[in-house]
Every structure is written in structure tokens, then in C-alpha cells.
Design a protein around this motif. Structure first.
Motif, PDB file in Angstrom:
ATOM      1  N   GLY A 101       0.826  -1.205   0.000  1.00 57.11           N
ATOM      2  CA  GLY A 101       0.000   0.000   0.000  1.00 57.11           C
ATOM      3  C   GLY A 101       0.859   1.254   0.000  1.00 57.11           C
ATOM      4  O   GLY A 101       0.590   2.228  -0.716  1.00 57.11           O
ATOM      5  N   LEU A 102       1.928   1.194   0.791  1.00 58.88           N
ATOM      6  CA  LEU A 102       2.823   2.339   0.889  1.00 58.88           C
ATOM      7  C   LEU A 102       3.441   2.656  -0.467  1.00 58.88           C
ATOM      8  O   LEU A 102       3.509   3.808  -0.895  1.00 58.88           O
ATOM      9  CB  LEU A 102       3.925   2.003   1.901  1.00 58.88           C
ATOM     10  N   SER A 103       3.854   1.598  -1.143  1.00 60.34           N
ATOM     11  CA  SER A 103       4.514   1.750  -2.429  1.00 60.34           C
ATOM     12  C   SER A 103       3.568   2.374  -3.453  1.00 60.34           C
ATOM     13  O   SER A 103       3.947   3.268  -4.211  1.00 60.34           O
ATOM     14  CB  SER A 103       4.978   0.371  -2.895  1.00 60.34           C
ATOM     15  N   ILE A 104       2.315   1.915  -3.449  1.00 58.68           N
ATOM     16  CA  ILE A 104       1.339   2.442  -4.407  1.00 58.68           C
ATOM     17  C   ILE A 104       1.105   3.938  -4.165  1.00 58.68           C
ATOM     18  O   ILE A 104       1.133   4.751  -5.088  1.00 58.68           O
ATOM     19  CB  ILE A 104       0.007   1.670  -4.275  1.00 58.68           C
ATOM     20  N   ILE A 105       0.916   4.286  -2.889  1.00 59.88           N
ATOM     21  CA  ILE A 105       0.634   5.683  -2.558  1.00 59.88           C
ATOM     22  C   ILE A 105       1.830   6.576  -2.896  1.00 59.88           C
ATOM     23  O   ILE A 105       1.699   7.632  -3.510  1.00 59.88           O
ATOM     24  CB  ILE A 105       0.282   5.825  -1.067  1.00 59.88           C
ATOM     25  N   TYR A 106       3.021   6.106  -2.514  1.00 57.71           N
ATOM     26  CA  TYR A 106       4.234   6.886  -2.762  1.00 57.71           C
ATOM     27  C   TYR A 106       4.447   7.061  -4.264  1.00 57.71           C
ATOM     28  O   TYR A 106       4.759   8.156  -4.756  1.00 57.71           O
ATOM     29  CB  TYR A 106       5.410   6.162  -2.110  1.00 57.71           C
ATOM     30  N   GLY A 107       4.251   5.970  -4.996  1.00 62.53           N
ATOM     31  CA  GLY A 107       4.469   6.015  -6.432  1.00 62.53           C
ATOM     32  C   GLY A 107       3.500   6.955  -7.126  1.00 62.53           C
ATOM     33  O   GLY A 107       3.882   7.740  -7.982  1.00 62.53           O
ATOM     34  N   LEU A 108       2.252   6.898  -6.732  1.00 58.12           N
ATOM     35  CA  LEU A 108       1.244   7.683  -7.428  1.00 58.12           C
ATOM     36  C   LEU A 108       1.320   9.152  -7.070  1.00 58.12           C
ATOM     37  O   LEU A 108       1.321  10.021  -7.931  1.00 58.12           O
ATOM     38  CB  LEU A 108      -0.151   7.165  -7.090  1.00 58.12           C
TER      39      LEU A 108
ATOM     40  N   GLY B  61       3.456  10.767  -4.683  1.00 53.97           N
ATOM     41  CA  GLY B  61       4.644  11.386  -4.109  1.00 53.97           C
ATOM     42  C   GLY B  61       4.460  11.750  -2.654  1.00 53.97           C
ATOM     43  O   GLY B  61       5.111  12.650  -2.132  1.00 53.97           O
ATOM     44  N   ILE B  62       3.539  11.062  -1.994  1.00 50.78           N
ATOM     45  CA  ILE B  62       3.313  11.324  -0.571  1.00 50.78           C
ATOM     46  C   ILE B  62       4.169  10.357   0.234  1.00 50.78           C
ATOM     47  O   ILE B  62       4.075   9.152   0.064  1.00 50.78           O
ATOM     48  CB  ILE B  62       1.823  11.067  -0.202  1.00 50.78           C
TER      49      ILE B  62
ATOM     50  N   LEU C 152      -9.501  15.344   3.943  1.00 49.69           N
ATOM     51  CA  LEU C 152      -9.308  16.454   4.871  1.00 49.69           C
ATOM     52  C   LEU C 152      -7.926  17.095   4.739  1.00 49.69           C
ATOM     53  O   LEU C 152      -7.797  18.309   4.791  1.00 49.69           O
ATOM     54  CB  LEU C 152      -9.485  15.975   6.316  1.00 49.69           C
ATOM     55  N   ILE C 153      -6.904  16.283   4.596  1.00 49.67           N
ATOM     56  CA  ILE C 153      -5.546  16.814   4.728  1.00 49.67           C
ATOM     57  C   ILE C 153      -4.667  16.536   3.516  1.00 49.67           C
ATOM     58  O   ILE C 153      -4.131  17.461   2.896  1.00 49.67           O
ATOM     59  CB  ILE C 153      -4.869  16.223   5.988  1.00 49.67           C
ATOM     60  N   ILE C 154      -4.530  15.252   3.172  1.00 48.97           N
ATOM     61  CA  ILE C 154      -3.509  14.862   2.203  1.00 48.97           C
ATOM     62  C   ILE C 154      -3.690  15.569   0.857  1.00 48.97           C
ATOM     63  O   ILE C 154      -2.721  15.927   0.203  1.00 48.97           O
ATOM     64  CB  ILE C 154      -3.530  13.335   1.970  1.00 48.97           C
ATOM     65  N   ARG C 155      -4.930  15.751   0.416  1.00 47.49           N
ATOM     66  CA  ARG C 155      -5.124  16.247  -0.948  1.00 47.49           C
ATOM     67  C   ARG C 155      -4.548  17.651  -1.142  1.00 47.49           C
ATOM     68  O   ARG C 155      -4.320  18.080  -2.253  1.00 47.49           O
ATOM     69  CB  ARG C 155      -6.600  16.228  -1.326  1.00 47.49           C
ATOM     70  N   HIS C 156      -4.332  18.357  -0.027  1.00 45.02           N
ATOM     71  CA  HIS C 156      -3.720  19.682  -0.168  1.00 45.02           C
ATOM     72  C   HIS C 156      -2.206  19.595  -0.319  1.00 45.02           C
ATOM     73  O   HIS C 156      -1.542  20.595  -0.522  1.00 45.02           O
ATOM     74  CB  HIS C 156      -4.048  20.532   1.055  1.00 45.02           C
ATOM     75  N   LEU C 157      -1.678  18.392  -0.155  1.00 45.25           N
ATOM     76  CA  LEU C 157      -0.225  18.271  -0.047  1.00 45.25           C
ATOM     77  C   LEU C 157       0.425  17.457  -1.157  1.00 45.25           C
ATOM     78  O   LEU C 157       1.580  17.085  -1.059  1.00 45.25           O
ATOM     79  CB  LEU C 157       0.134  17.617   1.296  1.00 45.25           C
ATOM     80  N   TYR C 158      -0.335  17.126  -2.212  1.00 44.50           N
ATOM     81  CA  TYR C 158       0.258  16.301  -3.253  1.00 44.50           C
ATOM     82  C   TYR C 158       1.474  16.988  -3.861  1.00 44.50           C
ATOM     83  O   TYR C 158       1.512  18.191  -4.046  1.00 44.50           O
ATOM     84  CB  TYR C 158      -0.782  15.993  -4.341  1.00 44.50           C
ATOM     85  N   SER C 159       2.471  16.172  -4.148  1.00 44.42           N
ATOM     86  CA  SER C 159       3.715  16.651  -4.744  1.00 44.42           C
ATOM     87  C   SER C 159       4.471  17.623  -3.864  1.00 44.42           C
ATOM     88  O   SER C 159       5.254  18.422  -4.349  1.00 44.42           O
ATOM     89  CB  SER C 159       3.452  17.319  -6.104  1.00 44.42           C
TER      90      SER C 159
END
Lengths: 301, 418
Positions: A25-32, A34-35, A92-99
Motif C-alpha cells: 500500500g505504501l509503495s502504491i501511494i508513494y508512487g502515485l 509522491g506522498i 481532509l488533509i492529504i489532498r492539499h499536499l500532493y507533490s
């Protein structure tokens, strides 16, 4: 090959399969996206506590004989609950922080601290998940060689989960979209893929996978608020040395790290074994900075 | 099913925000609670982690101290003064321990502090207590090799816990074990404890090759290879494990131990860091039959102890503390509580709250603790008490199977520590 060697390879495979389960799961999220998701371990913890809650519900409301079922029912449920938490936090939070890797690192670390303390306040320390009777004990292969059922089950589960994820990524429309966004976000957006929606779904799937891992780990470890912290560093090692966002890399490096850790542990002490694995990974990354299976993902931009 | 799940989730979601609000408002609450301190009250500090990794263990000590303080206040206080507890949270952070200790001693000017669990937190506050001439009661068994003029150590020294346990295992009734696997988490207590155990075993004629020493990192979860090593070790003769594994790692260790087909009758594990409070959160099925060495067990069947256990459960229930009356007492809880009463007795004997006079009054003091009679050493600041061995039961309590005939005089500086 002697019995001892078989035992060590089994131990290595078992540790490796746990690492793969956590790191997928971590790999997928990080890859897609950049979180750098420091709260990944806490989604695992949520999965484990879901298992605990289901078990308590079974104890309270259902006959004793059904208790063994609780664990198997928890598997899909922990995926859903952890996924839902992932969804909420993404919105709530993550979507503001992509890339923005550094901000995302700090923010997700903060989330992880908050989740740990909430778990501590809600559940205290009175938690233990009882492994189902079918999964305790082990398979006696030879004199002095016993393969515990709980570990065999986790290996099988990892294989099953991996096949599902692989199928999802390779064969479904959603998977193709996720891979497209991973490779080139702007281009994907241009051809009409709603990247925000893909981000959301991916984060949910990634968190859900962590939930399954957490559920599985209740079989061998304990359920405590900070259990995720134990695995987060190791799973980052798997992701980084495997190549960001690559499923195959995740498997190869997970098994590699598992088996090497066990070999070092046998010949040296556990403490030095761990240090040696780290040294090897550092050296390895000097020569292959993008891991075993490098790819042009968004994280590389 | 789906509906129920959803309801649970929304509750959890609300809880998230409730949790956040509590976290945010926690700071403000304390200052409002500040009680008026007048001539009829004396302040004492409680320095235990209420958050972070050590909270699981240390919160119980805060609870028992507050209970003891309530008892003392209800029976007239100390020298006619009510005790006002000053509870601070060093949050499992060693530097913060020193800061909070300094704050208690210089700002609140507390007469005494009860606190610390880990050795590293004690080492971190030690210079503070020595500089500001404070007084600390430390309630946990530890590795010894320390004797500060400003600390009273109510927990066990190595010769009150480690050595008796090894003696027992070598004795006829303990099973005459000949091979010892010393397994611990990698930090100061297991390292020192194992050095002492190894040297002691060597002095008792156990050959070098029959002792294995091994350490794992903190939070180690994967005991596969270690358990198979133990298995091979045990196959060659009568072997036992002396475990100083800490905290979280215990469950995976015992689970792996059972799953690989080892049992207490074949190869018992003697634990030095597993007590009733830790067992509450474990699946005890895998631990039953294994051993632990302490100086107090909840199952001690004296009237004093039954009363103490009942009081503690009632206190947790009436104050709505987590766990309510399912809470248990254990070794550190007992010595924390005993420390409070020792301080009270010493203050009354000295007729003063002054640290120097209290310390002088503590010398040779005798006291009836929940564990039985104990006696302060005339000058080394440690407490003499009996050593006990307990067998873990499936309900998380212990059957006491062995005890020393008399109280054991504390030796903080072990001859075996070199």
C-alpha cells in the motif's frame, strides 16, 4: 540442505511476506502521489483494532463456537475500515499536499501521532486478539522443524493480496488509470482522467491494504497503539530498495530483506543483523539509486 | 452489518474530534485546577509519563499514588498538613523528565517527588535532584550500580530479583537447570542484568558454553530464528530462558515460542519484566506455566494485601479510570505505594519536611508493605524485602511457588557486575 537452513529460509520468507504486505500500500501511494506517508503504520494499527473490535463483538453477542470466525470476517472489514479512514484523511488533509514531499512527511507524521494517542485513549492497553484455533500450532515437517500455521497463513494471504492487486493494476480500467496518473499526471488529466478521483481511490486502496496487514499481524504480534511504528521504517526500506511504485520491486526487495535479515540474525546478533541490513541497503542504493526496478513515476520529477 | 459498521465509524469519527479537542484544551485545564496552597498543605510531585510509549506502565503508578494521597489526607494528612499532588507529564521523553523535575523542585518547591520508570529517565533527573537537593522515590526494579544521596530506591536491586531467580532454577525444587539462555532487549537493564547473571552462573560452576547471551532491538517482533536457536539449545540438555525482553516484544516472543512447539514444562522462561499489569493486555494462553521473579504479586494472600488490592480496584472504579475494577496491582505499583508511606513515616519521625532530615529518618526504618515487612537499609537508600517466584496463570495472575526465607538485604553494587 539441513533442517536449520530450511528453518531460516522459512523464517526469511515469512518475515518477507509480512514486509510485502505492509509495503504494498505504501509503495502504491508513494508512487502515485509522491506522498511520504508516515501514517501508513497507523492504518495498519486501525486494521488491527478493527480485528480486535470484531472479536469483542463476537464475544459479546455470538456463541462461543463462532469465535474462530471473527478473525476471517475481520480481514475484509479491516480493509474497509482502514480504507475509509484513509479516505477521510485524504479528503481532509492529504489532498492539499500532493507533490510536496516534505510537507506531506510532516503532516502525515502528525496524523500518525494523533491516531496513536486516540487509539490509546479509546482502547487503553487492554487489547489482545486471540488467534483462531485452526491457526495455532504448526506443521511438523521433520524432527526439529515446525512451520507455524499462523505464518503459513500470512504467506498465503500475501500471495492472495498480491495477485488481487496485480490483477487490479494490470487488468482493470481503474488500474490502467492509476498507472497512467503515476506515469504522467498532466497527460492523464489532458486525456480526461479525473486525477483527483484517482488520487482518492488510490489512497483508499493503499490504506486498506495496510489495514489487512494490521489484521494479519494480530496473529503473530500484539495490538498496541504504536504497533505501526515498528513496521514503518522497514516498509520504507522495502519501497525504496524495490523501486518506487513497482509491485515486482516490492516483492523482490521484501523477500530479499526478509531472508537477508534472518541470515544475518543467525550468524550475528539480532541487533547487528538489523544494522548490517541497513548498511547493505545504503551500499545498494549508491549503485542503484532508483531501486531494483526503476521507473519514471511522478516522484522522480 | 453494514449499518452497524457505519454507526461505529461515525462514532469513531466523532471520537477523533473529541480527542483533538481534549488534546488541545488539556493545557488550559491544569492552570484552572491550581489549588490554593496555604500553610495547611504540603505539595508533592508525581513525575510519571501519562503519554507516549511508557504511559501504559506509568499511569498505574500515578493512580496508586493519588489513591495513597487520598487515604493519607482522609486520615489527617502528614504532620497535620494535607498533601496536594502536583502531577506533571514528562511524556516518555527523557529530556522532558529533567525539565519537569526542575520545574517541580524550583517553581512548585515540592517536598518530595515520586516518579520515573526507566533507568534512562532516572539518570536524566538524577543531576537535577542532586543540584537542587530534592528527594526522589524511585519504585522500579533496576540494574543497580547507582546510589544517589537524593534518591530512595524502593524497587529491587539485582541481588533481590536476578540472583534468587537463578538460584531457584538451579535448585532441586526449581528443576536443576544446567543451561541458560539469557535473552533481552538491547538497553542498559538487560545488558547489566545479563552480565550479573552470567558471572553469577559461572561462579556457580556452569560452564561458559552452557550460557548464551542474546539481544534484540526495541520493539523486535520477529522471534523465529531466536526461538529455533533456543529449541536447538534446549534439545541438548536441561535448559531454561532468562528473559529481560521489554514491553511490546513479549507477545510475539511467547507466541512464537508456543507455535514452534516449546512449552514451560520442557523449557521454562523466567521473566524479569513481565508483571500483572503487562499480562492484562496479553493473550495469556501462551504464557501460562512460565515464570516471573518479583518481590510482590497481587496474589499474596495476606489481609494487608487483600485490602490494598481491593482499595486499588475500588479507587479505579469510583474515579472511573480506564479498566475500572479489572485493574491489577503489581510489583512497581506496590513499591510506589510503599514509597509514599515510607516518606510519610519518615516525615513524622523527623517532625519536618526538610529533605536532609527525612533522609536521615528513613535509615533503618521498618514498614509493613502490602508485600509483607520491609526495612530500609541503614545507609544505601535501598529497601530490603523478600524475593518471590511466581508461575503465570491463564487469568494473568501468578501462583507464588517459591520465596526467600527472609527479607534480602539490598546490594546496589553487585560483585558480579564486572
Amino acid at each position: 540442505m539441513g533442517i536449520d537452513q530450511i528453518q531460516y529460509i522459512f523464517s526469511g520468507l515469512s518475515l518477507g511476506s509480512i514486509l510485502i504486505l505492509v509495503a504494498l500500500g505504501l509503495s502504491i501511494i508513494y508512487g502515485l502521489a509522491g506522498i511520504i506517508n508516515m501514517s501508513h503504520g497507523e492504518f495498519m494499527m486501525i486494521g488491527a483494532y478493527t480485528t480486535y473490535c470484531i472479536q469483542q463483538l463476537f464475544i459479546l453477542y455470538l456463541p462461543q463456537a463462532w469465535l474462530d470466525m471473527a478473525f476471517f470476517i475481520s480481514l475484509p472489514l479491516s480493509f474497509m475500515v482502514a480504507g475509509l479512514f484513509g479516505l477521510i484523511i485524504e479528503r481532509l488533509i492529504i489532498r492539499h499536499l500532493y507533490s510536496r514531499p516534505l510537507e506531506s512527511l510532516l503532516a502525515t507524521w502528525g496524523i500518525s501521532l494523533i491516531l496513536i494517542q486516540i487509539a490509546r485513549n479509546l482502547f487503553g492497553d487492554l487489547t489482545a486478539v486471540k488467534a483462531p484455533a485452526v491457526l495455532s500450532g504448526g506443521l511438523q515437517i521433520a524432527e526439529g522443524l515446525m512451520l507455524p500455521y499462523n505464518r503459513l497463513f500470512i504467506m498465503a494471504l500475501t500471495v492472495a493480496v498480491f495477485i488481487c492487486v496485480y490483477f487490479l493494476f494490470q487488468k482493470t480500467r481503474l488500474g490502467i488509470k492509476i498507472r497512467a496518473v503515476t506515469q504522467n499526471r498532466n497527460m492523464s488529466a489532458c486525456v480526461g482522467i479525473s486525477t483527483k478521483k484517482i488520487d482518492m481511490i488510490t489512497f483508499m486502496i493503499g490504506s486498506g491494504l495496510a489495514g489487512i496487514a494490521g489484521c494479519a499481524i494480530t496473529l503473530i504480534g500484539n495490538v498496541v497503539p504504536n504497533m505501526g511504528q515498528t513496521y514503518i521504517v522497514d516498509s520504507f526500506l522495502v519501497v525504496v530498495s524495490g523501486g518506487v511504485g513497482k509491485l515486482a520491486g516490492c516483492v523482490v526487495s521484501g523477500l530479499g530483506i526478509g531472508i537477508f535479515s534472518k541470515i544475518f540474525e543467525v550468524n550475528f546478533e539480532a541487533v547487528y543483523g538489523k544494522a548490517l541490513v541497513l548498511i547493505f541497503i545504503i551500499i545498494f542504493l549508491q549503485y542503484r539509486p532508483k531501486g531494483l526496478f526503476p521507473d519514471k513515476g511522478r516522484a522522480d520529477e | 452489518m453494514k449499518k452497524i459498521l457505519f454507526k461505529n465509524l461515525s462514532t469513531a469519527y466523532i471520537a477523533v474530534f473529541a480527542g483533538l479537542t481534549v488534546c488541545c484544551s488539556g493545557g488550559g485545564k491544569k492552570s484552572q485546577e491550581k489549588q490554593e496552597i496555604d500553610d495547611n498543605a504540603v505539595e508533592v510531585g508525581i513525575l510519571h509519563s501519562l503519554s507516549g510509549t511508557m504511559a501504559i506502565s506509568e499511569v498505574s503508578l500515578r493512580d496508586v499514588l493519588l489513591m495513597g494521597i487520598e487515604e493519607i489526607n482522609n486520615s489527617g494528612g502528614v504532620l497535620g498538613k494535607k498533601i496536594v499532588p502536583r502531577v506533571v507529564d514528562p511524556a516518555s521523553d527523557w529530556d522532558l523528565f529533567a525539565e519537569k523535575a526542575k520545574e517541580l523542585l524550583t517553581k512548585n518547591k515540592v517536598s518530595v517527588v515520586f516518579g520515573c520508570w526507566t533507568s534512562v529517565s532516572r539518570k536524566s533527573v538524577l543531576p537535577v535532584f542532586e543540584e537542587y537537593k530534592g528527594l526522589l522515590f524511585y519504585p522500579v526494579q533496576y540494574e543497580g550500580q547507582e546510589c544517589s544521596p537524593n534518591i530512595i530506591y524502593t524497587g529491587a536491586t539485582p541481588n533481590q530479583q536476578l540472583i534468587p531467580a537463578a538460584q531457584y532454577l538451579m535448585s532441586k525444587e526449581g528443576g536443576e537447570y544446567k543451561q541458560f539462555y539469557l535473552l533481552g532487549t538491547d538497553y542498559v537493564f538487560p545488558r547489566t542484568a545479563n552480565t550479573i547473571l552470567r558471572n553469577y552462573l559461572l561462579s556457580q560452576g556452569i560452564p561458559e558454553q552452557h550460557i548464551i547471551e542474546e539481544y534484540t532491538p526495541f520493539n523486535h517482533q520477529d522471534y523465529q530464528t531466536i526461538v529455533s536457536k533456543i529449541k536447538r539449545f534446549a534439545a541438548s540438555g536441561k535448559a531454561c530462558v532468562l528473559s529481560t525482553i521489554n514491553g511490546d516484544s513479549n507477545v510475539p516472543f511467547y507466541k512464537e515460542f508456543a507455535n514452534q512447539g516449546l512449552s514451560a514444562s520442557h523449557c521454562p522462561v523466567m521473566a524479569f519484566s513481565v508483571a500483572e499489569d503487562e499480562l492484562r493486555s496479553m493473550d495469556t494462553e501462551f504464557l501460562a506455566g512460565h515464570l516471573a521473579a518479583w518481590n510482590y504479586f497481587q496474589s499474596i494472600a495476606t489481609p494487608d494485601n487483600l485490602q490494598f488490592v481491593e482499595n486499588f480496584k475500588n479507587y479505579c472504579k469510583t474515579n472511573n479510570l480506564p479498566g475500572k475494577d479489572a485493574r491489577v496491582t503489581d510489583d512497581p505499583v506496590c513499591w510506589s505505594y510503599t514509597g509514599l508511606y515510607l516518606w510519610k513515616a519518615a516525615v513524622e519521625k523527623a517532625g519536618s519536611f526538610e529533605v536532609e532530615k527525612v533522609i536521615a529518618a528513613l535509615s533503618d526504618m521498618e514498614f509493613q508493605s502490602p508485600s509483607g515487612p520491609v526495612k530500609m537499609h541503614p545507609d544505601n537508600h535501598h529497601l530490603a524485602k523478600k524475593a518471590l517466584i511466581g508461575k503465570i496463570r491463564a487469568d494473568g495472575q501468578f501462583d507464588i511457588i517459591w520465596e526467600t526465607d527472609d527479607i534480602v538485604v539490598p546490594e546496589p553494587f553487585s560483585e558480579f557486575a564486572k
